[in-house]
Design an enzyme around this catalytic site. Sequence first.
Site, short mmCIF file in Angstrom:
data_model
loop_
_atom_site.label_atom_id
_atom_site.label_comp_id
_atom_site.label_asym_id
_atom_site.label_seq_id
_atom_site.Cartn_x
_atom_site.Cartn_y
_atom_site.Cartn_z
N ASN A 105 -22.56 42.45 -4.36
CA ASN A 105 -22.25 41.31 -4.74
C ASN A 105 -20.80 41.14 -4.61
O ASN A 105 -20.12 42.11 -4.85
CB ASN A 105 -22.70 40.95 -6.34
CG ASN A 105 -22.39 39.53 -6.57
OD1 ASN A 105 -22.35 38.58 -5.84
ND2 ASN A 105 -22.02 39.57 -7.81
N HIS A 107 -17.30 39.22 -6.10
CA HIS A 107 -17.10 38.46 -7.52
C HIS A 107 -15.43 38.21 -7.47
O HIS A 107 -14.64 38.96 -6.85
CB HIS A 107 -17.39 39.25 -8.61
CG HIS A 107 -17.04 38.52 -9.88
ND1 HIS A 107 -17.77 37.53 -10.39
CD2 HIS A 107 -16.17 38.46 -10.82
CE1 HIS A 107 -17.35 37.12 -11.66
NE2 HIS A 107 -16.27 37.74 -11.68
C1 GRF Z 1 -17.28 33.15 -4.10
O1 GRF Z 1 -15.99 33.35 -4.73
C2 GRF Z 1 -18.29 33.77 -4.84
O2 GRF Z 1 -17.71 35.27 -5.32
C3 GRF Z 1 -18.50 33.57 -6.16
O3 GRF Z 1 -18.73 31.97 -5.56
C4 GRF Z 1 -17.76 31.75 -4.68
C5 GRF Z 1 -18.76 31.19 -3.38
O4 GRF Z 1 -18.12 30.42 -2.58
N1 GRF Z 1 -19.76 33.67 -6.76
P1 GRF Z 1 -18.98 30.14 -1.41
O5 GRF Z 1 -20.37 29.51 -1.53
O6 GRF Z 1 -19.14 31.11 -0.33
O7 GRF Z 1 -17.86 29.20 -0.76
#
Ligand code: GRF
Length: 194
Positions: A105, A107
């Site tokens: 994942n 984050h």
């Molecule tokens: C990313 O920063 C991810 O880590 C977080 O939400 C964002 C998703 O962005 N959980 P996207 O959907 O890839 O534009």
Amino acid sequence: LRLVVLISGGGSNLRALLERCEDPAFPAHVVAVGADRDAEGLVHADEFGVPSFLVPFGHYATREVWGAALLETIRTWAPDLVILSGFMRLLPAAVVDALAPALLNTHPAHLPEFPGAHGVRDALAAGATETGASVIVVDHGTDSGPILAQERVPVLPGDTEAALHDRIKPVERRLLADVILDIAEGRIDLEELA
Ligand code: GRF
């Protein structure tokens, strides 16, 4: 490496990974993209000719039944690595147990700081002058698994959540690609992790 990527939203990080996978020197390719809802980001899979699948959370009586359906679908693609990229659902323990440690994942914070669904907003609210991006192995908790890569990202005066998130995402994308490369080339052995 065969990758399955799971998204819930716009999928900008997915798109960046799809673009990186176009490089024949990058030893991974996305075999399928999955979502827990009709995510806007599924269009990126279509544009890159990558199959996608939907396992809508709302169509199942419980999280566990949804998780079992999601796991079954993921397995049909025989991935070497499953990547949560803007996937906003907690996976049931049975799914984590079935996939981890080949389950990563990303984050948008410097874990263990600011875990959870609003890491960017929380960093701003805390008045942090720096935050970060992290790539972890998913465990049964929320953003609590082993950290494979992370990097600090500055918070600038006047930052909105969107501005800060847009500064973090490119770092997330680079860290994820680096981790995938490290795994493909044996510098990271996921089986060694707790
Ligand atoms: C990313 O920063 C991810 O880590 C977080 O939400 C964002 C998703 O962005 N959980 P996207 O959907 O890839 O534009």
